[in-house]
Design a protein around this motif. Structure first.
Motif, PDB file in Angstrom:
ATOM      1  N   GLY A 163       0.823  -1.207   0.000  1.00 19.59           N
ATOM      2  CA  GLY A 163       0.000   0.000   0.000  1.00 19.59           C
ATOM      3  C   GLY A 163       0.857   1.257   0.000  1.00 19.59           C
ATOM      4  O   GLY A 163       0.589   2.203  -0.747  1.00 19.59           O
ATOM      5  N   LEU A 165       4.108   1.589  -0.937  1.00 17.57           N
ATOM      6  CA  LEU A 165       4.892   1.728  -2.168  1.00 17.57           C
ATOM      7  C   LEU A 165       4.020   2.148  -3.345  1.00 17.57           C
ATOM      8  O   LEU A 165       4.438   2.924  -4.201  1.00 17.57           O
ATOM      9  CB  LEU A 165       5.620   0.412  -2.481  1.00 17.57           C
ATOM     10  CG  LEU A 165       6.751   0.058  -1.507  1.00 17.57           C
ATOM     11  CD1 LEU A 165       7.284  -1.335  -1.789  1.00 17.57           C
ATOM     12  CD2 LEU A 165       7.885   1.081  -1.591  1.00 17.57           C
ATOM     13  N   GLU A 166       2.776   1.637  -3.382  1.00 13.20           N
ATOM     14  CA  GLU A 166       1.868   2.015  -4.465  1.00 13.20           C
ATOM     15  C   GLU A 166       1.505   3.487  -4.373  1.00 13.20           C
ATOM     16  O   GLU A 166       1.188   4.120  -5.369  1.00 13.20           O
ATOM     17  CB  GLU A 166       0.583   1.198  -4.358  1.00 13.20           C
ATOM     18  CG  GLU A 166       0.815  -0.255  -4.479  1.00 13.20           C
ATOM     19  CD  GLU A 166       0.075  -0.827  -5.646  1.00 13.20           C
ATOM     20  OE1 GLU A 166      -1.138  -1.043  -5.505  1.00 13.20           O
ATOM     21  OE2 GLU A 166       0.712  -1.028  -6.694  1.00 13.20           O
ATOM     22  N   ILE A 168       3.444   5.902  -3.649  1.00 16.41           N
ATOM     23  CA  ILE A 168       4.516   6.817  -4.061  1.00 16.41           C
ATOM     24  C   ILE A 168       4.319   7.147  -5.539  1.00 16.41           C
ATOM     25  O   ILE A 168       4.328   6.244  -6.378  1.00 16.41           O
ATOM     26  CB  ILE A 168       5.910   6.170  -3.829  1.00 16.41           C
ATOM     27  CG1 ILE A 168       6.091   5.892  -2.337  1.00 16.41           C
ATOM     28  CG2 ILE A 168       7.022   7.094  -4.340  1.00 16.41           C
ATOM     29  CD1 ILE A 168       7.376   5.170  -2.008  1.00 16.41           C
ATOM     30  N   GLN A 170       4.583   7.846  -9.334  1.00 18.13           N
ATOM     31  CA  GLN A 170       5.553   7.492 -10.381  1.00 18.13           C
ATOM     32  C   GLN A 170       6.353   8.732 -10.799  1.00 18.13           C
ATOM     33  O   GLN A 170       7.549   8.647 -11.083  1.00 18.13           O
ATOM     34  CB  GLN A 170       4.763   6.933 -11.585  1.00 18.13           C
ATOM     35  CG  GLN A 170       5.543   6.817 -12.865  1.00 18.13           C
ATOM     36  CD  GLN A 170       6.058   5.403 -13.044  1.00 18.13           C
ATOM     37  OE1 GLN A 170       5.314   4.435 -12.908  1.00 18.13           O
ATOM     38  NE2 GLN A 170       7.326   5.284 -13.329  1.00 18.13           N
ATOM     39  N   THR A 173       9.888   9.255  -9.128  1.00 19.59           N
ATOM     40  CA  THR A 173      11.036   8.475  -9.596  1.00 19.59           C
ATOM     41  C   THR A 173      11.383   8.878 -11.027  1.00 19.59           C
ATOM     42  O   THR A 173      12.552   8.921 -11.396  1.00 19.59           O
ATOM     43  CB  THR A 173      10.753   6.960  -9.508  1.00 19.59           C
ATOM     44  OG1 THR A 173       9.396   6.727  -9.860  1.00 19.59           O
ATOM     45  CG2 THR A 173      11.010   6.456  -8.117  1.00 19.59           C
ATOM     46  N   VAL A 191      12.610   6.838  -3.049  1.00 18.58           N
ATOM     47  CA  VAL A 191      11.639   5.820  -2.616  1.00 18.58           C
ATOM     48  C   VAL A 191      11.784   5.493  -1.127  1.00 18.58           C
ATOM     49  O   VAL A 191      10.816   5.543  -0.364  1.00 18.58           O
ATOM     50  CB  VAL A 191      11.795   4.535  -3.463  1.00 18.58           C
ATOM     51  CG1 VAL A 191      10.847   3.455  -2.968  1.00 18.58           C
ATOM     52  CG2 VAL A 191      11.531   4.839  -4.923  1.00 18.58           C
TER      53      VAL A 191
END
Lengths: 275, 262
Positions: A163, A165-166, A168, A170, A173, A191
């Motif tokens: 949850g 990591l999703e 963050i 796109q 990065t 990240v």
């Protein structure tokens, strides 16, 4: 009903349940620990001066800390892979993590009883391939408790971190990459800092969960590897030493609440998104 | 966030999933093994261990107790948790902010401490019948799920719809049942089912509130394991895993399983 009272009337039944059947009983448990005729802190002096009790406390700390550390590393790597997976694979992997999570502690600990026992599957296998010539004693050791504990908590860590990591974006990065950051650097500098609050939340859940567990140390640790949860039960229901049991309960409450409070404060402070 | 990942990391993740699912496959295998001891891979295939469950009256009895307790405890918790969640979402600025934290206390306080305290103060101290104490204990441990999951649905509910119904002359209580509740049905079903499985699997609270007369299935399993080591335990475990599958299917159809990663 009167306008002002309406929110309170709706909240009252749930509040009453918590205050009457959790607040009151737990406070009364904590209160009994201060009622010793030798002084209010006599029970705690006994606790902290007893070599046996301290061994149990440190063992519980050690098991909980190792479980947390391993779950963080394993959970983070796995969650990272899950988060990058194509949608279809991702939903399958989430199912694979939710399934053990929703399966009971008794069932999941039982599996390790079958695997690690003297005539268990692991010993059978090792004997069969000839690595060992006599079955190893794996059950009722600290190691067996830790393995089962990691097994118990890795799914929780994976789901918490997927949850995070999703969440963050796109863009971040991408931006790092377009500014010339190598993937490794983008990971370390973008990240990872954004995932820290999630890592802290996950660690708190795993630490408090393993610190207060009962069924797993009972089944896989036995008398020899007593932990705070099994020790509390033994004092309360086997030796009927309720004041002693209450002191163990108080130590457990203090350890878990301080962990939660301190860590959530740190999580808030290090959260780069909170500004 | 999509990036290319190192094959070694993928291999590691594959191993982790083997580690997560392997032990459950082993239980499944040993439950159908035609041997009187637990073994894997299974030797022969039989379903006799499943029928054996129903030969052992303690399992049948505790299964009923656990089921009734999970349904009753969750229903009670929902009955008081839904209004509480509604008040939190609807009257956000009239209620103190710490109120929401009170409902999650059952998660914050170690369950084993709660179980011990309930036994001491409520079951023995106040002489509350053991079944009622169990029911209250289970309602408590599932309350956070009820308030949180229903609350998540209520937070995305547009309360102006409710106001519209009221301004058109619908009584408040009726608007609650015919406008608000149907709109958060998914949250209620998912919350109910997650609470149900939590109650069904509970050990730490129940262990203090069960005795020779009343017991729950997980407690009975624990006791059985310490004496016998035959595939019957594995087959009960498989039944429980079947319940887990049903629970997951319902959550997937209501809020979606990804809800659990939030």
């Amino acid at each position: 009903m009167p306008r002002k009272l309406r929110p309170w009337l709706l909240s009252a039944p749930a509040l009453l349940l918590v205050l009457l059947f959790l607040g009151l009983p737990v406070l009364s448990t904590l209160a009994t620990t201060f009622g010793d005729p030798k002084g209010p802190l006599a029970q705690y002096a006994t606790f902290f001066n007893s070599r046996f009790r301290m061994t149990v406390l440190w063992r519980t700390m050690e098991v909980a800390l190792i479980t947390t550390a391993v779950s963080v590393v394993v959970g983070f790597i796995t969650a990272w892979v899950v988060a990058q997976a194509p949608a279809r694979v991702k939903s399958l992997l989430i199912i694979a993590a939710v399934f053990p999570l929703l399966t009971g502690v008794v069932v999941r600990s039982f599996a390790w009883l079958v695997i690690l026992g003297k005539n268990g599957i692991l010993n059978d296998f090792l004997l069969w391939i000839g690595v060992i010539s006599e079955p190893l004693t794996m059950l009722y050791t600290k190691g067996s408790v830790i393995v089962a504990m990691i097994y118990l908590f890795v799914p929780l860590m994976i789901l918490t971190l997927v949850g995070v990591l999703e969440g963050i974006p796109q863009d971040l990065t991408d931006a790092a990459a377009s500014l010339g950051a190598k993937p490794g650097a983008a990971f370390r500098q973008v990240v990872l800092p954004l995932a820290v609050p999630g890592l802290i939340v996950g660690s708190v859940l795993v630490f408090t969960g393993s610190f207060t567990s009962y069924a797993t140390p009972q089944l896989l640790g036995g008398e020899g590897q007593m932990m705070m949860g099994t020790f509390l039960y033994q004092r309360a229901m086997v030796t009927f030493d309720w004041v002693g049991a209450s002191t163990i309960a108080a130590v457990m409450v203090v350890v878990t609440l301080t962990t939660v409070l301190i860590m959530s404060k740190i999580a808030r402070r290090v959260n780069p998104m909170a500004g | 966030m999509k990036q290319r990942i190192h094959p070694l990391l993928v291999a590691f993740a594959v191993l982790v999933f083997f580690f997560l699912l392997g032990p459950l496959v082993i239980i499944l295998g040993s439950a159908v093994s035609d041997t009187s001891y637990l073994t894997f891979p299974p030797q022969g295939l039989t379903l006799r261990w499943f029928s054996n469950i129903f030969e052992i009256s303690a399992f049948v009895r505790t299964m009923k107790t656990s089921f009734l307790l999970a349904v009753g405890g969750t229903a009670l918790s929902m009955a008081i948790g839904i209004p509480a969640a509604y008040a939190l979402a609807r009257f956000r600025f009239q209620l103190p902010a710490f109120l929401g934290n009170i409902y999650v206390l059952p998660i914050l306080i170690p369950e084993i401490v709660l179980g011990f305290s309930l036994m001491k103060t409520v079951a023995i101290g106040a002489d509350v019948p053991i079944m009622l104490a169990l029911l209250l204990g289970h309602a408590l441990i599932v309350l956070p799920y009820c308030v949180r999951v229903v609350g998540a649905s209520l937070n995305s509910f547009d309360f102006s719809i409710e106001e519209a119904a009221v301004s058109l002359g619908c009584p408040r209580w009726k608007a609650f049942f015919t406008v608000v509740l149907p709109n958060v049905r998914a949250g209620i079903i998912a919350g109910f089912i997650l609470a149900f499985i939590t109650s069904l699997n509970d050990v730490s609270v129940s262990i203090f509130l069960t005795g020779p007369g009343v017991s729950t299935l997980p407690i009975q399993l624990l006791a059985h394991m310490e004496q016998f080591f035959d595939p019957t335990i594995a087959s009960v475990s498989v039944l429980l895993m079947g319940v887990t599958v049903a629970v997951m299917a319902i959550v997937e159809r209501t809020l979606g399983l990804t809800f659990l990663t939030k």
